[in-house]
Write a protein that holds these residues in place. Structure first.
Motif: not given
Length: 575
Positions: A43, A154, A568
């Motif tokens: 992502n 992340d 993603s």
């Protein structure tokens, strides 16, 4: 393709973009500028595009393409090496490199900024942690992409954002719950970064259809964004690194070549980068001179990675039923094989003119129990006193609350910046010394503790946290690995545990019962709500599988990484 289909597709695309706003459009523009052969599968959140720039990814791709074959080769060598150990061989000094061990040579001079490393604090690349660690009063902060970080996409990218801001001096963290803003003091620790080990991948970045090599991704992105600012602050030196999990000098040779390529690419003098190698595998202790020799232009010394070393000791001799290790709490640095390892590291480093760093103090302050806190601090003090008197030039602490205690011990016994003058010529360590089995007993309580710690740590790791306080100790992947491989060893060989009135044999059936009972205990300790909302059942299943498999996996995190890899769909097409 019908006109109606095209109309509907375009209508939906336009409306999605309008709902997502300008951010999605900007991200798409950035992604369309990816270098050839590079694919981002994770992502893209706000700010990520500042790290995943075209030039940074091109630099990573260049390094990956040049060194990927060598990384695959050294990983294959590890398997062949372990196969020999499984067939009865034991690690030993390599006769082919005897000349390197016996010749007189020294590493390049250590820069002034790293002359005094008496206390180093470690922790993951989390924003608040970075600020607190840099402000802690320690001489060095090792910011970690490895054992104390759960490498979710992340966590990794935000870690690079945090490090860039720290190097630039702009990092801040707002704790809204406490109405407090954290920022850097005028004087901070020197920043070192630990990339992942060679065995780990970064699945969210693909280069030419293959996942990027984890440590090369960590190094390339950090070096690209920070080398100029870092060197401007430290007299032309840096960035500085810690290098984990090596087993052979050929692995150090790859790192040296990576450093040379990075410096040459940006026209930086060779030797500007400095790196400390963690000696945290049993094979590597027989390769310390050779590792330093390969990195002699870039070396800042060696470190006693004691927890991983114990894990590696068990893993390396896994096929030797006569080498069952006692309870992990009994395997301390006064055991002969660990004492020999530390003393040999000190002598080797000081002979070659670089620092010999001590190991981790895993204790943490115990706020609600003064007596237990005093006992924990006494253990830390005794451990650090042992290290400084043995000749270590510095040591590690896991918590800011320990920095003053550890600093005082070193200040009182090492008034000068380091102890390079202490050559330890009295040390004469043999292969037998390094392979001597630790003394102690095996108990059912240790099997339970291993299981309880392993499950809770793995649950935290699966939910994005890689450094966890458990039972007044800071646990990371290394200590979880000790729990896993010790359980596996005892189960695999049906070890006898001390029992009253009779010994207890460890079987898969007994272990299954232990897992079930320890899950109940964990639920009582953390609370039903926390237990039901977490991933404890999943962690227990994975941990139990790893402890009972016929063939021991090299690392717990290899399989567990699949549980935190999230692609993603927006970025899944090749661009």
């Amino acid at each position: 393709m019908s006109v109606l289909f095209l109309y509907v597709r375009n209508f939906l695309f336009v409306n999605v973009c309008m709902m997502a706003g300008d951010l999605v459009l900007k991200m798409a523009q950035k992604l369309n500028q990816l270098p050839a052969g590079v694919r981002i599968r994770g992502n893209i959140a706000s700010g990520y595009e500042k790290i995943l720039t075209r030039d940074a990814l091109q630099f990573l791709a260049d390094i990956e393409r040049e060194f990927r074959p060598r990384v695959k080769y050294i990983l294959a060598c590890r398997k062949e090496q372990q196969k020999r150990y499984d067939q009865g061989e034991l690690p030993s000094f390599d006769p082919a490199t005897k000349a390197i061990r016996e010749q007189e040579w020294v590493c390049a001079e250590t820069p002034a900024v790293l002359a005094d490393r008496r206390v180093e604090i470690t922790g993951p690349v989390e924003r608040k942690m970075i600020i607190n660690a840099l402000n802690s009063g320690a001489k060095v902060f090792m910011s970690d992409f490895e054992d104390s970080l759960s490498p979710t996409w992340d966590n990794v990218v935000r870690g690079h954002i945090n490090l860039r801001d720290a190097v630039n001096g702009t990092i801040q963290y707002e704790d809204k719950a406490r109405n407090k803003i954290y920022k850097l003091n005028d004087k901070t620790a020197v920043l070192l970064v630990r990339p992942r080990g060679w065995h780990l991948q970064e699945a969210h970045i693909e280069i030419d259809g293959e996942p990027a090599t984890g440590p090369l991704a960590d190094f390339a992105l950090y070096f690209f964004h920070n080398h100029a600012a870092f060197r401007s602050k430290h007299g032309g030196y840096g960035p500085f690194f810690y290098l984990p999990k090596m087993q052979h000098s050929r692995e150090a040779a790859i790192w040296n070549a990576v450093f040379e390529k990075a410096q040459d690419t940006f026209r930086i003098p060779r030797g500007s980068i400095k790196a400390t190698v963690l000696i945290e595998t049993l094979p590597a202790v027989f390769q310390m001179h050779e590792i330093l020799y390969e990195l002699r232009q870039h070396s800042a010394g060696l470190n006693c990675g004691r927890w991983d070393y114990i894990f590696s000791f068990i893993k390396t001799v896994r096929a030797h039923p006569d080498r069952l290790v006692p309870d992990r709490v009994q395997v301390g640095m006064t055991q002969h094989f660990l004492k020999s390892y530390a003393e040999l590291l000190i002598r080797t480093c000081h002979q070659r003119g670089v620092h010999a760093m001590g190991g981790m103090a895993a204790q943490i302050p115990i706020k609600d129990n003064p007596a237990a806190n005093d006992a924990a601090f006494a253990l830390v003090k005794a451990d650090k006193l042992r290290e400084v008197k043995a000749g270590h030039d510095g040591t590690w602490a896991a918590h800011p609350g320990l920095i003053k205690l550890v600093t005082d011990v070193f200040d009182q016994n090492m008034p000068q910046p380091n102890q390079l003058r202490m050559k330890r010529t009295d040390v004469n360590v043999t292969e037998h010394d390094l392979l001597q089995m630790p003394k102690g007993v095996r108990t059912l309580e240790a099997l339970r503790l291993n299981t309880r710690v392993g499950i809770q740590y793995l649950e935290a790791w699966l939910t994005g946290t890689g450094s966890v306080p458990l039972y007044n100790l800071m646990e990371d992947a290394a200590t979880a690995e000790i729990s896993r491989v010790q359980n596996w060893q005892w189960i695999h060989y049906n070890a006898l545990l001390n029992g009253d009135p009779v010994p207890v044999k460890v079987t898969k059936e007994l272990f299954a019962k232990v897992v079930e009972e320890e899950l109940w205990r964990i639920e009582r300790e953390v609370g039903s709500q926390r237990f039901s909302s977490g991933r404890f059942q999943e962690a227990a299943k994975l941990f139990a599988k790893q402890c009972t498999t016929d063939e021991l996996d090299d690392f717990l995190t290899l399989e567990a990484y699949n549980y935190i890899t999230t692609f993603s769909p927006i970025n899944s097409a090749r661009l």
